[in-house]
Design a protein around this motif. Structure first.
Motif, PDB file in Angstrom:
ATOM      1  N   LEU A  69     -31.778  -5.832  58.559  1.00 27.96           N
ATOM      2  CA  LEU A  69     -30.434  -6.277  58.213  1.00 27.96           C
ATOM      3  C   LEU A  69     -29.424  -5.301  58.791  1.00 27.96           C
ATOM      4  N   ARG A  96     -38.558 -13.368  58.877  1.00 27.02           N
ATOM      5  CA  ARG A  96     -37.536 -13.174  57.849  1.00 27.02           C
ATOM      6  C   ARG A  96     -38.001 -13.572  56.448  1.00 27.02           C
ATOM      7  N   GLN A 100     -38.106 -10.469  51.620  1.00 28.11           N
ATOM      8  CA  GLN A 100     -36.834 -10.842  51.011  1.00 28.11           C
ATOM      9  C   GLN A 100     -36.231  -9.673  50.254  1.00 28.11           C
ATOM     10  N   PHE A 103     -30.332  -8.090  45.586  1.00 27.00           N
ATOM     11  CA  PHE A 103     -29.260  -7.108  45.747  1.00 27.00           C
ATOM     12  C   PHE A 103     -28.849  -6.457  44.438  1.00 27.00           C
ATOM     13  N   SER A 108     -21.361 -10.072  43.963  1.00 34.68           N
ATOM     14  CA  SER A 108     -21.072 -10.407  45.357  1.00 34.68           C
ATOM     15  C   SER A 108     -22.307 -10.888  46.116  1.00 34.68           C
ATOM     16  N   SER A 109     -23.411 -11.064  45.414  1.00 33.16           N
ATOM     17  CA  SER A 109     -24.599 -11.509  46.137  1.00 33.16           C
ATOM     18  C   SER A 109     -24.760 -13.027  46.124  1.00 33.16           C
ATOM     19  N   ASN A 111     -22.575 -16.602  46.916  1.00 33.00           N
ATOM     20  CA  ASN A 111     -21.352 -17.183  47.462  1.00 33.00           C
ATOM     21  C   ASN A 111     -20.611 -17.937  46.359  1.00 33.00           C
TER      22      ASN A 111
ATOM     23  N   GLU B 174     -19.510  -8.102  55.234  1.00 34.00           N
ATOM     24  CA  GLU B 174     -20.330  -7.051  54.636  1.00 34.00           C
ATOM     25  C   GLU B 174     -20.864  -7.420  53.253  1.00 34.00           C
ATOM     26  N   TYR B 177     -23.850 -11.655  49.877  1.00 35.99           N
ATOM     27  CA  TYR B 177     -24.291 -13.049  50.047  1.00 35.99           C
ATOM     28  C   TYR B 177     -24.423 -13.423  51.520  1.00 35.99           C
ATOM     29  N   GLU B 179     -25.409 -11.153  53.725  1.00 34.36           N
ATOM     30  CA  GLU B 179     -26.655 -10.465  54.047  1.00 34.36           C
ATOM     31  C   GLU B 179     -27.862 -11.283  53.565  1.00 34.36           C
ATOM     32  N   ALA B 180     -27.712 -11.900  52.391  1.00 38.68           N
ATOM     33  CA  ALA B 180     -28.806 -12.727  51.867  1.00 38.68           C
ATOM     34  C   ALA B 180     -29.086 -13.875  52.830  1.00 38.68           C
ATOM     35  N   ALA B 181     -28.022 -14.470  53.360  1.00 38.51           N
ATOM     36  CA  ALA B 181     -28.201 -15.581  54.301  1.00 38.51           C
ATOM     37  C   ALA B 181     -28.901 -15.086  55.562  1.00 38.51           C
ATOM     38  N   ARG B 182     -28.513 -13.895  56.008  1.00 37.92           N
ATOM     39  CA  ARG B 182     -29.175 -13.353  57.197  1.00 37.92           C
ATOM     40  C   ARG B 182     -30.646 -13.060  56.905  1.00 37.92           C
ATOM     41  N   ALA B 183     -30.916 -12.571  55.702  1.00 43.00           N
ATOM     42  CA  ALA B 183     -32.300 -12.265  55.339  1.00 43.00           C
ATOM     43  C   ALA B 183     -33.150 -13.536  55.304  1.00 43.00           C
ATOM     44  N   LEU B 184     -32.492 -14.674  55.039  1.00 44.43           N
ATOM     45  CA  LEU B 184     -33.220 -15.941  55.013  1.00 44.43           C
ATOM     46  C   LEU B 184     -33.397 -16.510  56.422  1.00 44.43           C
ATOM     47  N   GLY B 185     -32.696 -15.913  57.389  1.00 45.55           N
ATOM     48  CA  GLY B 185     -32.766 -16.431  58.748  1.00 45.55           C
ATOM     49  C   GLY B 185     -31.824 -17.597  58.992  1.00 45.55           C
ATOM     50  N   VAL B 186     -30.769 -17.719  58.208  1.00 43.09           N
ATOM     51  CA  VAL B 186     -29.787 -18.787  58.416  1.00 43.09           C
ATOM     52  C   VAL B 186     -29.065 -18.519  59.738  1.00 43.09           C
ATOM     53  N   PRO B 187     -28.927 -19.539  60.602  1.00 40.35           N
ATOM     54  CA  PRO B 187     -28.291 -19.321  61.906  1.00 40.35           C
ATOM     55  C   PRO B 187     -26.836 -18.855  61.754  1.00 40.35           C
ATOM     56  N   THR B 188     -26.412 -18.020  62.688  1.00 44.54           N
ATOM     57  CA  THR B 188     -25.075 -17.418  62.610  1.00 44.54           C
ATOM     58  C   THR B 188     -23.933 -18.442  62.502  1.00 44.54           C
ATOM     59  N   THR B 190     -23.887 -21.290  61.119  1.00 46.42           N
ATOM     60  CA  THR B 190     -23.898 -21.786  59.744  1.00 46.42           C
ATOM     61  C   THR B 190     -23.329 -20.739  58.796  1.00 46.42           C
ATOM     62  N   ARG B 194     -20.282 -21.727  56.498  1.00 43.92           N
ATOM     63  CA  ARG B 194     -20.635 -21.906  55.093  1.00 43.92           C
ATOM     64  C   ARG B 194     -20.253 -20.713  54.228  1.00 43.92           C
ATOM     65  N   HIS B 195     -20.420 -19.527  54.766  1.00 44.85           N
ATOM     66  CA  HIS B 195     -20.194 -18.346  53.923  1.00 44.85           C
ATOM     67  C   HIS B 195     -18.872 -17.639  54.211  1.00 44.85           C
TER      68      HIS B 195
END
Ligand SMILES: Nc1ncnc2c1ncn2[C@@H]1O[C@H](COP(=O)(O)OP(=O)(O)OP(=O)(O)O)[C@@H](O)[C@H]1O
Ligand code: SF4
Ligand SMILES: [Mg+2]
Lengths: 327, 287
Positions: A69, A96, A100, A103, A108-109, A111, B174, B177, B179-188, B190, B194-195
């Motif tokens: 990350l 990925r 997992q 946080f 803030s984790s 949306n 930063e 949430y 970061e969580a999307a990135r950790a899931l591999g969500v395409p940039t 999106t 979305r976020h």
């Protein structure tokens, strides 16, 4: 590849082997923040390793770097035999979901504009879970798994308490059926009354799902009953690591001893551990030469400024980075 | 812990809370009336907007002609209603156009570190010009049509929106949430929509309201200077521009459209201020 010995003496390769992990951040005037420096440890399959240290010691950065990350500056992270750091961004995407993260900040984790169903749905999408009726059932299943009610799915994050949000964060992480979970101080932002519940949930899920976990905490007492092994960090470096019973029972590093001395019983009136060491943590932009702990170490001698103490094995998987450990 | 204020409100809740503020409520009410007047112009207007009557040139306000008549004997009230349609449409189109450019530039510079320096420099350079001069130059280059006025003003106001979007994006990028999307591999892409974008809408709305007001003023300014929309098309600006020549004999020709601009801009400012107070947790004290 490094090999660890289980309690039965059987040899197995760890699920995750972090070797020489280093992460520098650029700071002002071309200087660098030594956030994580030469950190190594293994995490056996199905075990929980605690990563402990004061605020700013680089725990979060280490966790984020392992999951790519943030891009690591150096080292390797062998996951199931593959070095995650050598993967292209594209190949990493395939990995990925196997790793997992949960946080620290439950506010803030999630949306704020997405309903819980959509938040967990995004994780299911990532997994390629088909849309349709089965999906709603799966969301309900996950919510139940973390102790929430299925009809919470249609609500927004702000309708939940910190503890509930943290459960949602856990459900999102588990939605992709990961093998490895980094839990970054998952309870430190929560009210004391709910901390134990969330910790119990994590411990229970870890056993039930056979998860391998890296549990980050700033307080040794939180980690004790949850972790099989602990890694104690200070200013980006490993000070001591090993099986919990050895580190807790026979701490060898002055820093670990100080941490243990301050947290024998969990004190509900105190959120953050106050370490009774004099002085503040030095800046990671300009860490002390030699042993990074020497400016606060009660046992420091002149030689401590000379070389960085190597992390030495002292038996039973116990490792210490202190030139005076054998005295 | 639970006292942490939540700046991200669902939209319906926002409108009702906005109406709870007296000044903002007045603004919303005025805007609704003006918008209705524009939409219902053909129904409300007592005359046809183009109906000439040399016999009744420059008549002062009366019962027959509420706001008087202009130099060609056309009913000023009628023309104002039709002008509202153009002025509001131009203002709205400018907001949309500026938003599209501003969102793209703001997201790009806020999210991708490599693009930040060049895009930010472009934004700064554009903002270094006085608004109206840049608009005049652009309209002069493109040609004076309603469409080009929208394009020109859209370009002029885009940098402000880009700044707002960039500033929010830098923060949101930063957040865990994302970061969580990135950790899931969500395409940039999106993640961006979305976020990030979804959580920028509030400051965007505030800034958009102010730009709406500015665009109405600027359009009038361009028309007044004779470099904007053709004088044949009634906008509040073109009406003032024409009325200027008869300022001494028939002040009403420019007075009423002028008042319409002032009231509309004021209403938009009130709404914008209300939205800003509502969405900025540092300023929100009551309710
Ligand atoms: N993105 C970044 N850019 C620059 N410096 C950073 C960045 N992230 C972390 N750091 C710095 O790296 C060091 C380690 O930070 P990190 O967040 O990993 O510590 P931590 O052990 O997780 O602390 P805490 O207990 O407060 O969460 C700190 O000095 C921090 O300021
Ligand atoms: S090496 Fe020296 S300063 Fe470092 S922990 Fe050991 S005694 Fe203290
Ligand atoms: Mg941290």
């Amino acid at each position: 590849m490094s090999v660890s010995v289980t309690r039965e003496g059987r040899q197995e390769t760890p699920l995750l082997s972090v070797q020489g992990l280093t992460k520098y951040f650029p700071a002002r005037d071309g200087r660098i923040v030594h956030a994580v420096e030469d950190v190594s440890f293994d995490v056996r399959r199905g075990s929980t390793v605690g990563l402990v240290g004061e605020s700013g010691s680089g725990k979060t950065t280490a966790g984020r770097a392992i999951l790519r990350l943030v891009e690591p500056s150096g080292g390797r992270a062998l996951f199931d035999g593959i070095d995650l750091f050598s993967l292209s961004a594209r190949d990493m995407r395939a990995y990925r979901q196997r790793l997992q993260i949960v946080f620290q900040d439950p506010f803030s984790s999630l949306n704020p504009r997405m309903r819980i169903a959509a938040i967990i749905g995004e994780a299911l999408d990532a997994r390629g879970f088909p849309r349709g009726q089965r999906r709603a059932e799966r969301v309900a299943e996950l919510l139940t798994l973390v102790g929430l009610s299925p009809d919470h799915a249609s609500r927004y994050p702000h309708e939940f308490s910190g503890g509930q949000r943290q459960r949602i964060g856990i459900a999102r992480a588990l939605a992709v059926e990961p093998e490895f979970v980094v839990a970054d101080e998952p309870v430190s932002a929560l009210d004391v009354s709910v901390q134990a519940q969330v910790l119990n949930l994590l411990g229970e899920l870890q056993k039930r799902l056979g998860l391998t976990m890296l549990f980050i905490a700033h307080d040794l007492s939180v980690v004790e009953y949850l972790c099989d092994e602990v890694v104690v960090m200070y200013l980006g470096r490993v000070m001591e690591r090993g099986p919990s019973r050895l580190v807790y029972g026979f701490p060898r590093h002055p820093y670990t001893k100080a941490l243990l001395a301050t947290s024998p019983v969990p004190d509900p009136t105190r959120r953050r551990t106050h370490v009774p060491l004099h002085g503040d943590i030095p800046s990671p932009i300009d860490p002390p030469s030699g042993c990074v702990f020497r400016t606060r170490c009660p046992e420091a001698i002149a030689a401590c400024a000379g070389v960085v103490p190597p992390v030495e094995a002292i038996g039973g998987g116990h490792h210490v980075a202190c030139i005076r450990h054998h005295e | 812990m639970a006292a942490i204020s939540n700046p991200q409100l669902a939209e319906p809740a926002m409108l009702s809370r906005l109406m709870g503020r007296p000044t903002a409520a007045v603004g919303v009410l005025i805007l609704i009336i003006i918008a209705l007047a524009a939409i219902l112009a053909p129904v409300i207007a007592p005359y046809a907007p183009t109906k000439l009557s040399i016999a009744s040139r420059l008549h002062p306000p009366s019962f027959a002609h509420l706001f008087g008549t202009d130099d060609l004997g056309r009913d000023v009230f009628t023309r104002m209603l039709y002008a509202a349609r153009t002025s509001l449409s131009v203002g709205f189109a400018v907001v949309i156009f500026a938003s599209i450019i501003g969102i793209v530039l703001g997201l790009a510079s806020g999210f991708f570190r490599k693009l930040d320096a060049p895009v930010s420099r472009l934004i700064d350079a554009m903002m270094a010009f006085p608004d109206i001069l840049l608009a005049i130059a652009l309209v002069a280059a493109l040609g004076a049509t309603a469409f080009n006025v929208v394009v020109a003003l859209g370009i002029v106001y885009a940098p402000r929106l880009a700044r707002v979007v960039r500033a929010s994006t830098l923060v949101i990028r930063e957040l865990p949430y994302v970061e969580a999307a990135r950790a899931l591999g969500v395409p940039t892409p999106t993640i961006l929509v979305r976020h990030v974008l979804r959580n920028v809408t509030s400051p965007l709305l505030v800034q958009g309201t102010f730009i709406f007001a500015n665009a109405i003023l600027a359009e009038a300014g361009l028309s007044f200077l004779g470099v904007g929309i053709s004088p044949d098309i009634p906008t509040w600006g073109t009406m003032i521009s024409v009325g200027r020549q008869y300022m001494d004999q028939a002040g009403w020709i420019m007075m009423f459209p002028g008042a319409a601009i002032v009231i509309t801009v004021l209403a938009l400012q009130l709404v914008g201020d209300g939205l800003r107070d509502l969405l900025d947790p540092r300023l929100a004290k009551d309710i």
